[in-house]
Each structure stands twice: as structure tokens, then as C-alpha cells.
Write a protein that holds these residues in place. Structure first.
Motif, PDB file in Angstrom:
ATOM      1  N   LEU A   5       0.849  -1.195   0.000  1.00 54.40           N
ATOM      2  CA  LEU A   5       0.000   0.000   0.000  1.00 54.40           C
ATOM      3  C   LEU A   5       0.883   1.243   0.000  1.00 54.40           C
ATOM      4  O   LEU A   5       1.871   1.304   0.744  1.00 54.40           O
ATOM      5  CB  LEU A   5      -0.891   0.041   1.245  1.00 54.40           C
ATOM      6  CG  LEU A   5      -1.779  -1.171   1.536  1.00 54.40           C
ATOM      7  CD1 LEU A   5      -2.540  -0.971   2.846  1.00 54.40           C
ATOM      8  CD2 LEU A   5      -2.758  -1.405   0.398  1.00 54.40           C
ATOM      9  N   LEU A   6       0.532   2.214  -0.823  1.00 60.86           N
ATOM     10  CA  LEU A   6       1.253   3.491  -0.837  1.00 60.86           C
ATOM     11  C   LEU A   6       0.297   4.595  -0.399  1.00 60.86           C
ATOM     12  O   LEU A   6      -0.873   4.599  -0.778  1.00 60.86           O
ATOM     13  CB  LEU A   6       1.768   3.805  -2.241  1.00 60.86           C
ATOM     14  CG  LEU A   6       2.724   2.791  -2.870  1.00 60.86           C
ATOM     15  CD1 LEU A   6       3.114   3.253  -4.271  1.00 60.86           C
ATOM     16  CD2 LEU A   6       3.958   2.577  -2.009  1.00 60.86           C
ATOM     17  N   PHE A   7       0.815   5.549   0.375  1.00 59.97           N
ATOM     18  CA  PHE A   7      -0.023   6.655   0.853  1.00 59.97           C
ATOM     19  C   PHE A   7       0.578   7.994   0.425  1.00 59.97           C
ATOM     20  O   PHE A   7       1.765   8.099   0.118  1.00 59.97           O
ATOM     21  CB  PHE A   7      -0.161   6.593   2.378  1.00 59.97           C
ATOM     22  CG  PHE A   7      -1.049   5.451   2.808  1.00 59.97           C
ATOM     23  CD1 PHE A   7      -2.417   5.621   2.905  1.00 59.97           C
ATOM     24  CD2 PHE A   7      -0.508   4.187   3.044  1.00 59.97           C
ATOM     25  CE1 PHE A   7      -3.240   4.560   3.256  1.00 59.97           C
ATOM     26  CE2 PHE A   7      -1.324   3.125   3.399  1.00 59.97           C
ATOM     27  CZ  PHE A   7      -2.695   3.314   3.498  1.00 59.97           C
ATOM     28  N   GLY A   8      -0.286   9.008   0.456  1.00 58.39           N
ATOM     29  CA  GLY A   8       0.150  10.381   0.203  1.00 58.39           C
ATOM     30  C   GLY A   8       0.849  10.524  -1.135  1.00 58.39           C
ATOM     31  O   GLY A   8       0.434   9.937  -2.142  1.00 58.39           O
ATOM     32  N   ARG A   9       1.941  11.286  -1.124  1.00 60.38           N
ATOM     33  CA  ARG A   9       2.611  11.584  -2.396  1.00 60.38           C
ATOM     34  C   ARG A   9       3.235  10.339  -3.037  1.00 60.38           C
ATOM     35  O   ARG A   9       3.484  10.319  -4.245  1.00 60.38           O
ATOM     36  CB  ARG A   9       3.654  12.694  -2.210  1.00 60.38           C
ATOM     37  CG  ARG A   9       4.738  12.369  -1.233  1.00 60.38           C
ATOM     38  CD  ARG A   9       5.714  13.537  -1.061  1.00 60.38           C
ATOM     39  NE  ARG A   9       6.554  13.372   0.106  1.00 60.38           N
ATOM     40  CZ  ARG A   9       7.626  12.593   0.133  1.00 60.38           C
ATOM     41  NH1 ARG A   9       8.001  11.925  -0.942  1.00 60.38           N
ATOM     42  NH2 ARG A   9       8.323  12.464   1.246  1.00 60.38           N
ATOM     43  N   ASP A  12       0.937   9.079  -5.601  1.00 55.53           N
ATOM     44  CA  ASP A  12       0.956   9.948  -6.796  1.00 55.53           C
ATOM     45  C   ASP A  12       2.155   9.638  -7.678  1.00 55.53           C
ATOM     46  O   ASP A  12       2.054   9.578  -8.904  1.00 55.53           O
ATOM     47  CB  ASP A  12       1.034  11.426  -6.387  1.00 55.53           C
ATOM     48  CG  ASP A  12      -0.301  11.940  -5.890  1.00 55.53           C
ATOM     49  OD1 ASP A  12      -1.264  11.157  -5.875  1.00 55.53           O
ATOM     50  OD2 ASP A  12      -0.365  13.123  -5.519  1.00 55.53           O
ATOM     51  N   ARG A  17      -2.097   2.881  -5.708  1.00 56.55           N
ATOM     52  CA  ARG A  17      -2.144   2.899  -4.240  1.00 56.55           C
ATOM     53  C   ARG A  17      -1.987   1.504  -3.658  1.00 56.55           C
ATOM     54  O   ARG A  17      -1.672   1.354  -2.482  1.00 56.55           O
ATOM     55  CB  ARG A  17      -3.484   3.431  -3.693  1.00 56.55           C
ATOM     56  CG  ARG A  17      -4.141   4.432  -4.493  1.00 56.55           C
ATOM     57  CD  ARG A  17      -5.168   5.242  -3.703  1.00 56.55           C
ATOM     58  NE  ARG A  17      -4.849   6.606  -3.962  1.00 56.55           N
ATOM     59  CZ  ARG A  17      -4.244   7.427  -3.129  1.00 56.55           C
ATOM     60  NH1 ARG A  17      -3.985   7.036  -1.904  1.00 56.55           N
ATOM     61  NH2 ARG A  17      -3.946   8.636  -3.484  1.00 56.55           N
ATOM     62  N   ALA A  73       2.927  -1.300   4.122  1.00 56.32           N
ATOM     63  CA  ALA A  73       2.509   0.055   3.751  1.00 56.32           C
ATOM     64  C   ALA A  73       3.697   0.990   3.848  1.00 56.32           C
ATOM     65  O   ALA A  73       4.502   0.885   4.783  1.00 56.32           O
ATOM     66  CB  ALA A  73       1.392   0.529   4.666  1.00 56.32           C
ATOM     67  N   LEU A  75       4.697   4.924   4.267  1.00 54.06           N
ATOM     68  CA  LEU A  75       4.015   6.091   4.830  1.00 54.06           C
ATOM     69  C   LEU A  75       4.921   7.317   4.773  1.00 54.06           C
ATOM     70  O   LEU A  75       5.918   7.389   5.495  1.00 54.06           O
ATOM     71  CB  LEU A  75       3.646   5.800   6.292  1.00 54.06           C
ATOM     72  CG  LEU A  75       3.034   4.422   6.583  1.00 54.06           C
ATOM     73  CD1 LEU A  75       2.887   4.192   8.096  1.00 54.06           C
ATOM     74  CD2 LEU A  75       1.676   4.280   5.908  1.00 54.06           C
TER      75      LEU A  75
ATOM     76  N   GLU B  49      -6.215  11.897   3.797  1.00 62.61           N
ATOM     77  CA  GLU B  49      -6.160  10.454   3.566  1.00 62.61           C
ATOM     78  C   GLU B  49      -5.749   9.773   4.866  1.00 62.61           C
ATOM     79  O   GLU B  49      -4.889  10.273   5.585  1.00 62.61           O
ATOM     80  CB  GLU B  49      -5.124  10.171   2.467  1.00 62.61           C
ATOM     81  CG  GLU B  49      -5.074   8.723   2.050  1.00 62.61           C
ATOM     82  CD  GLU B  49      -3.983   8.457   1.003  1.00 62.61           C
ATOM     83  OE1 GLU B  49      -3.163   9.355   0.739  1.00 62.61           O
ATOM     84  OE2 GLU B  49      -3.962   7.332   0.469  1.00 62.61           O
ATOM     85  N   TYR B  51      -5.150   5.654   6.840  1.00 60.68           N
ATOM     86  CA  TYR B  51      -4.886   4.235   6.603  1.00 60.68           C
ATOM     87  C   TYR B  51      -5.842   3.502   7.547  1.00 60.68           C
ATOM     88  O   TYR B  51      -5.539   3.322   8.726  1.00 60.68           O
ATOM     89  CB  TYR B  51      -3.420   3.967   6.926  1.00 60.68           C
ATOM     90  CG  TYR B  51      -2.918   2.547   6.767  1.00 60.68           C
ATOM     91  CD1 TYR B  51      -3.698   1.516   6.237  1.00 60.68           C
ATOM     92  CD2 TYR B  51      -1.606   2.242   7.148  1.00 60.68           C
ATOM     93  CE1 TYR B  51      -3.191   0.233   6.101  1.00 60.68           C
ATOM     94  CE2 TYR B  51      -1.091   0.961   7.014  1.00 60.68           C
ATOM     95  CZ  TYR B  51      -1.887  -0.035   6.496  1.00 60.68           C
ATOM     96  OH  TYR B  51      -1.380  -1.305   6.381  1.00 60.68           O
ATOM     97  N   TRP B 121      -2.521  12.020   5.742  1.00 64.02           N
ATOM     98  CA  TRP B 121      -1.817  12.734   4.677  1.00 64.02           C
ATOM     99  C   TRP B 121      -2.778  13.756   4.113  1.00 64.02           C
ATOM    100  O   TRP B 121      -3.921  13.438   3.788  1.00 64.02           O
ATOM    101  CB  TRP B 121      -1.311  11.743   3.627  1.00 64.02           C
ATOM    102  CG  TRP B 121      -0.342  10.818   4.270  1.00 64.02           C
ATOM    103  CD1 TRP B 121       0.993  11.039   4.475  1.00 64.02           C
ATOM    104  CD2 TRP B 121      -0.638   9.555   4.893  1.00 64.02           C
ATOM    105  NE1 TRP B 121       1.540   9.994   5.183  1.00 64.02           N
ATOM    106  CE2 TRP B 121       0.561   9.076   5.457  1.00 64.02           C
ATOM    107  CE3 TRP B 121      -1.802   8.797   5.054  1.00 64.02           C
ATOM    108  CZ2 TRP B 121       0.639   7.868   6.149  1.00 64.02           C
ATOM    109  CZ3 TRP B 121      -1.737   7.590   5.744  1.00 64.02           C
ATOM    110  CH2 TRP B 121      -0.531   7.138   6.275  1.00 64.02           C
ATOM    111  N   TRP B 132       0.834  18.257  -1.613  1.00 65.34           N
ATOM    112  CA  TRP B 132       0.791  17.590  -0.315  1.00 65.34           C
ATOM    113  C   TRP B 132       1.372  18.518   0.740  1.00 65.34           C
ATOM    114  O   TRP B 132       2.379  19.178   0.506  1.00 65.34           O
ATOM    115  CB  TRP B 132       1.570  16.279  -0.355  1.00 65.34           C
ATOM    116  CG  TRP B 132       0.888  15.262  -1.208  1.00 65.34           C
ATOM    117  CD1 TRP B 132       1.178  14.959  -2.508  1.00 65.34           C
ATOM    118  CD2 TRP B 132      -0.220  14.434  -0.844  1.00 65.34           C
ATOM    119  NE1 TRP B 132       0.313  13.991  -2.970  1.00 65.34           N
ATOM    120  CE2 TRP B 132      -0.552  13.657  -1.966  1.00 65.34           C
ATOM    121  CE3 TRP B 132      -0.967  14.278   0.337  1.00 65.34           C
ATOM    122  CZ2 TRP B 132      -1.609  12.732  -1.954  1.00 65.34           C
ATOM    123  CZ3 TRP B 132      -2.001  13.363   0.349  1.00 65.34           C
ATOM    124  CH2 TRP B 132      -2.315  12.604  -0.787  1.00 65.34           C
TER     125      TRP B 132
END
Lengths: 81, 147
Positions: A5-9, A12, A17, A73, A75, B49, B51, B121, B132
Motif C-alpha cells: 500500500l502506498l499513501f500520500g505523495r 501519486d 495505491r 505500507a 508512509l 487520507e 490508513y 496525509w 501535499w
């Protein structure tokens, strides 16, 4: 398999994700190498300042073995409220 | 002792009223409401966002530690996720204690944590695209006051 899992930037940068890796890498270090090979655009971002890894929803420092079905993940620095 | 992440808007006054109900042994309730702030013309929406299963568990863990540290009787944390319009309430924290000092300090501590260490986030969307937001130096030093 291992779920990534990838989050935030990070999501992008990669353009996704969530990904399932099969065959599953045996360790977190191997998973990082695999991501860098498959998604070179992530190489810099995954090693960036403040980027943490969580395995099965526990923040992890250093390397560890990944059990089948593990959820990994990545983060980036966090910011709420 | 509840942490709730929700995509729906909330009304902070109603949350505070509900939190204060039925407290015969509480001398102090402190609440904080954070609003989605936007520089005029440059931000159309904030996006938060989380988790799921991790963000809520981490917040509960920190709030339980704060509860013990500041002798709280109760606490409530509600945090918006998803798309948030400027001016809307984004976070609500309430603490209940026998005396005001503990309630004030616990709310201050929990907000510092939520701002820079809780797993969220945050992204601003505007006419020139999106960016961001990462914690400021001030956010980081505010959170470190409680270490």
C-alpha cells in the motif's frame, strides 16, 4: 502473496495505491528491491526523509521476514488536523 | 473514549453537547475544533487520507496514554477524512477531567500529536493543481514539547 500500500505523495509518484506482489518477496528488504526494480520512479521516494514502513499495520525499522499474506505500507511524513 | 474517522461533515456544537451529558463527577471539559483553513483564492478543497485500521488504532493508542498521563475521565476525537471544504470542521477533540488544568493540557497534547504524528496525509487542491502538506517546523517542535 504480499500486498503493498502506498499513501500520500508516494501513491501519486507511482500512479497506484495498492499492488499485490506474486511471488511474495521473503523480506522487507527484498520487497524494497523489487519495488525499485519494477517502479524506478519510487526509488528516491521510498528512501526519502521521514518515509516509514509498516508491516501488518506495525511501524517497522530495519529488515524483517514477510509472512504469506503480509500487508506492507509505505508512509510519507504525516500531517493531520 | 472514542476515536472516529468520518467522511461526513460534523457539527462541533452537537458533539460538545453530547460529550458533556450525564457528567456528575467531571469538573472540566475542554474542546478544540479545527477548521479547514484556506488562503483566499488558492485552495478550493482539502483532502485528508487515512490508513483505515492503522490510523484509528494509532490515535486510540496515543489517546489512551494521554488519558493515563493527564488523569482523564473521558475523551473524544472525531477527524474528517476525504474531501473537506474550506471553513468546515476538520477535527474535534474533547477531554473530560476532574479539574481544568489536566483537561486543557490533554487537549493541547492530543492536538499537537494529531497535527504532526498521527497517520494522515493532507493535500490542498486549488486552481493551480494540488500539493501535499507536510508538518511545519512549528508543528514538529509543538509535538516534541510532550516527549
Amino acid at each position: 502473496v504480499v500486498r503493498v500500500l502506498l499513501f500520500g505523495r508516494l501513491a501519486d509518484i507511482a500512479g497506484w495505491r495498492e499492488r499485490v506482489l506474486e511471488p511474495a518477496p521473503a523480506t522487507l528488504a527484498a520487497l524494497r528491491e523489487r519495488l525499485k526494480a519494477d517502479f524506478p520512479e519510487l526509488t528516491e521516494a521510498l528512501g526519502g526523509r521521514g518515509v516509514q514502513a509498516a508491516v501488518n499495520k506495525v511501524i517497522t525499522r530495519g529488515d524483517l521476514a514477510l509472512a504469506a499474506g503480509a500487508e506492507v505500507a509505505f508512509l510519507p511524513p504525516m500531517s493531520g488536523g | 473514549m472514542v476515536v472516529r474517522l468520518q467522511t461526513e461533515p460534523f457539527e462541533p456544537g452537537a458533539l460538545l453537547t453530547g460529550f458533556c451529558e450525564g457528567r456528575t463527577e467531571t469538573g472540566a471539559v475542554v474542546s478544540f475544533t479545527g477548521l479547514a483553513r484556506a488562503s483566499a483564492g488558492s485552495v478550493t478543497t482539502l483532502e485528508l487520507e487515512a490508513y483505515p485500521g492503522f490510523t484509528d488504532a494509532e490515535i486510540a493508542r496515543i489517546a489512551e496514554a494521554a488519558s493515563a498521563r493527564f488523569a482523564l475521565q473521558d475523551w473524544l476525537i472525531v477527524h474528517r477524512i476525504g474531501q473537506i471544504a474550506p471553513g468546515a470542521a476538520i477535527v474535534f477533540v474533547a477531554t473530560a477531567a476532574s479539574h481544568r488544568r489536566e483537561a486543557f493540557e490533554a487537549a493541547d497534547h492530543l492536538m499537537d500529536y494529531l497535527k504532526s504524528r498521527a497517520p494522515f496525509w493532507k493535500r490542498e487542491h486549488g486552481p493551480d493543481g494540488s500539493r501535499w502538506i507536510e508538518p511545519t517546523e512549528r508543528d514538529v517542535s509543538d509535538a516534541a514539547r510532550w516527549d
